[in-house]
Design an enzyme around this catalytic site. Structure first.
Site, PDB file in Angstrom:
ATOM      1  N   SER A  64     -16.746   2.824   4.169  1.00  0.00           N
ATOM      2  CA  SER A  64     -16.772   1.424   4.594  1.00  0.00           C
ATOM      3  C   SER A  64     -15.888   1.232   5.812  1.00  0.00           C
ATOM      4  O   SER A  64     -14.906   1.960   6.013  1.00  0.00           O
ATOM      5  CB  SER A  64     -16.282   0.513   3.473  1.00  0.00           C
ATOM      6  OG  SER A  64     -14.865   0.614   3.337  1.00  0.00           O
ATOM      7  N   ASP A  65     -16.244   0.243   6.647  1.00  0.00           N
ATOM      8  CA  ASP A  65     -15.259  -0.243   7.598  1.00  0.00           C
ATOM      9  C   ASP A  65     -14.123  -0.848   6.774  1.00  0.00           C
ATOM     10  O   ASP A  65     -14.300  -1.211   5.603  1.00  0.00           O
ATOM     11  CB  ASP A  65     -15.882  -1.271   8.538  1.00  0.00           C
ATOM     12  CG  ASP A  65     -15.111  -1.419   9.842  1.00  0.00           C
ATOM     13  OD1 ASP A  65     -13.935  -0.990   9.900  1.00  0.00           O
ATOM     14  OD2 ASP A  65     -15.681  -1.964  10.809  1.00  0.00           O
ATOM     15  N   TRP A  66     -12.965  -0.961   7.383  1.00  0.00           N
ATOM     16  CA  TRP A  66     -11.760  -1.340   6.648  1.00  0.00           C
ATOM     17  C   TRP A  66     -11.873  -2.774   6.132  1.00  0.00           C
ATOM     18  O   TRP A  66     -11.909  -3.726   6.894  1.00  0.00           O
ATOM     19  CB  TRP A  66     -10.555  -1.159   7.544  1.00  0.00           C
ATOM     20  CG  TRP A  66      -9.891   0.188   7.411  1.00  0.00           C
ATOM     21  CD1 TRP A  66      -8.584   0.415   7.111  1.00  0.00           C
ATOM     22  CD2 TRP A  66     -10.493   1.480   7.537  1.00  0.00           C
ATOM     23  NE1 TRP A  66      -8.329   1.772   7.047  1.00  0.00           N
ATOM     24  CE2 TRP A  66      -9.484   2.446   7.300  1.00  0.00           C
ATOM     25  CE3 TRP A  66     -11.782   1.923   7.805  1.00  0.00           C
ATOM     26  CZ2 TRP A  66      -9.732   3.819   7.339  1.00  0.00           C
ATOM     27  CZ3 TRP A  66     -12.038   3.288   7.851  1.00  0.00           C
ATOM     28  CH2 TRP A  66     -11.026   4.213   7.615  1.00  0.00           C
TER      29      TRP A  66
END
Length: 760
Positions: free
Chosen positions: A217-219
């Site tokens: 995932s993106d953060w």
């Protein structure tokens, strides 16, 4: 591993590290921001935006793509990989392969192009370079993450064909050519579903494209941890204890199968163990490495610069001439060399163009005036401009260094205008009026409007050139390096000309991709809009001729492909590089297509008078289009025009080849809603329907005579289903269903549905 250990392992331990399992000797690895330089924080806790360890700041992706040199980009990627090894980083978060849908995108400086082929190949080269050093790359942000406005919640509403041909293809190419260790899944929703939970998009990545790495995932992008795990997300970053517990409870309740969680953990574990195995603790970020990488950053920057205009050969400047050069603009001494946000690098050193020019020309031959305040709120712009005009008037040549201020291009915020600051625009106009021999040198990460374009004699686009950009600018301005960059995105004359003008950035929850696949130059070609500077444009200090286009076959099956050859000659008196570009035009397609699309390119270095034959291999995927009804790639049979030249608006060489596509790909998919004309245009459909139309015509009064219209003219635009109403009982709904099934069976045999063409 226990269930609790597996749930914890499916997310990060700290902000930048994965979860270790000390009981089983499973290590933790470090991930760090890229993509044009390493942002390795001192602590794994927190974002660390306040500071990071020194690293080489290379030109941003906007500049690297303008080099059109995949070998160069691969070398930059390898340098990033070496620095990652030296700083104990196992995965570099980059490159970004998102398409530049609008020039206003706040992170356009981090992305390569408006064209998926150029973007995809640049991303693949970057990944190959990083991973050649035993460090993983993270291809981001998957997918349709093309704006900053409400990027964490908005839904990109995009049709399947546009998604496949433009936005997904920019990721498909690097996945199939370079196989990144990780693919970072974006914040946004796609057609209503968060990307991290989008099972069909994650299925495309893993099953259709054969990605062997993991999806992370993106953060902070994960909204529903269980749904994301079920859909195909392997690793959530950073970790959340509450989400770990949700996974445990979902497995215990049966809402998530244990085998699904096992698969996600196993894939992450394989990546972590590979990274740990390939880590080289002996690699040191030594002074020698720093200097080598700084030199590479200088080379990469110079090759990315695009000479947009050069009247009367103002450039290059003759360093031996006894002339006064006025250096105008605060950017000459305080350069803008990178964008803002998570990609911000702490450079090992920074060169300025003022120092570089003074070193060569001598301080007695140059004068300087800031011309504008670095911050629009600070200083008296009118007074600074007046001083700059007098400085320029007293010199023999003036160079104005201008562009976009740092706050205008940053993660988290999109631009609202194409215009440069008023102080920069008015400075260029005023200096050029006072000094006829004026050149403009721009620093910006995306296209800008140039209402002042006619004022200076030369315009050099230098992008955000990285820490060595100052010396690189001097190299090009003084002719030590011949500019060879080409625009990787169209420069429009005005914002209202841009493809997404009516649909960017959309509302707070939804943005419609109403321009469909007419992105970038595809739109300008379709609308016949003259851009400020077209995609692929870029001048040189020498001249080139592209000639003698030939194809190795007049006709071929799509699976065989066709080879194109063309000769390029340096007809000038300087060594230089030219980018030869090949576009494909389909003049007769039942699927609507843009007027042309880039299908290949090569950069060629030639001495004066030297000629070289360039070869392009067109393959099945180059002729393919996504058919929404068939839900797959198809190749239509027919004539295709091969166009070759040096920009999207300079394609003088043209040849035609006839391509035979798979029989199952031909014509529209016929059903009861297809028109009578569509049925008659299809060979199989014509055999089925023509006898019935003849019977109907006879029953309605005979043949076509006396200039009266026939059945096709009368009923051609009506769907097949209407015949049940208009045939007087001769054709029933059951008969129509039988006709549809008969044609579908004929299309499916004897040739099976072709395999999905690959990005080779």
């Amino acid at each position: 591993m226990t269930l609790e250990e597996k749930a914890a392992y499916a997310s990060g331990q700290a902000f930048w590290t994965t979860e270790p399992v000390e009981r089983l000797d499973i290590p933790s690895i470090w991930l760090a921001d890229g993509p044009h330089g390493l942002r390795r924080t001192n602590s794994p806790e927190g974002m660390g935006m306040g500071g990071s360890r020194p690293a080489t700041c290379f030109p941003t992706a906007a500049g690297l793509a303008a080099s059109w040199n995949t070998d160069l980009v691969e070398r930059v990627g390898a340098a990033l990989g070496r620095e990652a090894q030296a700083q104990d980083v196992q995965v570099v978060l980059g490159p970004g392969a998102n398409i530049k849908r609008s020039p206003l995108g706040g992170r356009n400086f981090e992305y390569f192009s408006e064209d998926p082929l150029l973007s995809g190949r640049m991303a693949a080269a970057h990944i190959r370079g990083v991973q050649s050093e035993g460090v993983g790359a993270s291809l981001k942000h998957y997918v349709a993450n093309n704006q900053e406005y409400h990027r964490m919640s908005t839904s990109a509403e995009v049709d399947e064909r546009t998604l496949r041909e433009i936005y997904l293809r920019s990721f498909r190419i690097p996945v199939q050519r370079a196989d990144p260790w990780t693919v970072m899944v974006a914040y946004n929703r796609v057609n209503g579903t968060f990307a991290t939970e989008h099972d069909s998009l994650l299925h495309v990545l893993d099953e259709e494209w054969g990605h062997s790495g993991i999806a992370i995932s993106d953060w902070g992008a994960v909204q529903d941890r269980v749904a994301a795990t079920r859909a195909g997300l392997d690793l959530e970053m950073p970790g959340k204890d509450a989400h770990d517990q949700q996974l445990v409870e979902a497995v215990q309740s049966g809402a998530l199968s244990a085998s699904t969680l096992d698969r996600r953990v196993r894939e992450t574990l394989e990546m972590v163990l590979r990274a740990d195995r390939l880590h080289r603790p002996d690699v040191e970020f030594s002074d020698a490495m720093r200097e080598r990488h700084h030199d590479l950053a200088r080379e990469a920057a110079a090759e990315s610069f695009v000479l947009l205009k050069n009247e009367d050969d103002l450039l290059p400047l003759d360093a031996s001439a006894d002339r006064q050069v006025a250096i105008i603009g605060a950017f000459a001494k305080t350069p803008r060399y990178q964008g803002a946000g998570s990609s911000r690098v702490n450079p090992t050193q920074v060169s300025t163009v003022y120092d570089a020019l003074a070193e060569t020309l001598g301080s007695e031959q140059i004068t300087y005036a800031p011309g504008y305040p670095l911050n629009e709120e600070d200083g008296d712009a009118d007074s600074l401009r007046a001083d700059a005009v007098e400085t320029a008037r007293a010199a023999d040549v003036a160079l104005v260094f201008a562009g976009l201020p740092p706050a205008s291009e940053t993660e988290g915020s999109d631009r609202t205008t194409l215009q440069m600051p008023d102080s920069h625009t008015r400075l260029i106009e005023a200096v050029a009026e006072a000094q006829p021999s004026t050149g403009a040198v721009l620093s910006n990460g995306s296209a800008v409007a140039m209402p002042w374009r006619s004022a200076p004699k030369s315009i050099l686009e230098t992008w955000l050139a990285g820490q060595a950009g100052g010396r690189a600018k001097a190299d090009v301005l003084l002719g030590r390096t011949n500019p060879s960059g080409k625009l990787s995105s169209t420069f429009p004359k005005q914002l209202s000309d841009t493809p997404a003008y009516l649909n960017f950035p959309g509302g707070d929850r939804e943005v419609r991709y109403g321009e469909r696949f007419f992105v970038g130059y595809r739109y300008y070609d379709e609308k016949n809009i003259e851009p400020l500077y077209p995609f692929g444009h870029g001048l040189s200090y020498t001249t080139f001729e592209v000639s003698d286009l030939s194809l190795d076959a007049d006709s071929a099956h799509s699976s065989e492909g066709v080879t194109a050859r063309v000769q390029v000659t340096n007809t000038g008196d300087r060594r230089g590089q030219e980018v030869v570009q090949l576009y494909l035009h389909d003049p007769e397609s039942w699927l609507r297509r843009p007027p042309q699309a880039l299908r290949d390119f090569q950069k060629v270095a030639l001495a004066p008078g030297e000629a070289q034959t360039v070869q392009f291999a067109l393959q099945e995927m180059d002729f393919a289009a996504w058919d929404p009804r068939r839900d797959r790639w198809t190749v239509e049979s027919g004539a295709y025009e091969v166009r070759v030249g040096t920009s999207s608006r300079d394609l003088p060489l043209r040849e035609t080849v006839t391509i035979e596509g798979p029989s199952a790909d031909q014509g529209p998919v016929l059903d009861q809603h297809s028109t009578i004309s569509q049925w008659l245009q299809d060979p199989e459909g014509r055999q089925v329907i023509r006898p019935l139309l003849q019977k109907m015509q006879a029953a309605m009064g005979g043949g076509e005579e006396g200039g009266q219209p026939g059945m096709q003219e009368i009923f051609g635009t009506l769907p097949l289903s209407t015949l049940a109403s208009f045939s007087g009982g001769m054709i029933t709904e059951a008969m129509i269903e039988q006709m549809v099934q008969r044609v579908r069976s004929a299309h499916e045999a004897p040739e099976a549905t072709p395999e999905d063409p690959q990005e080779k």
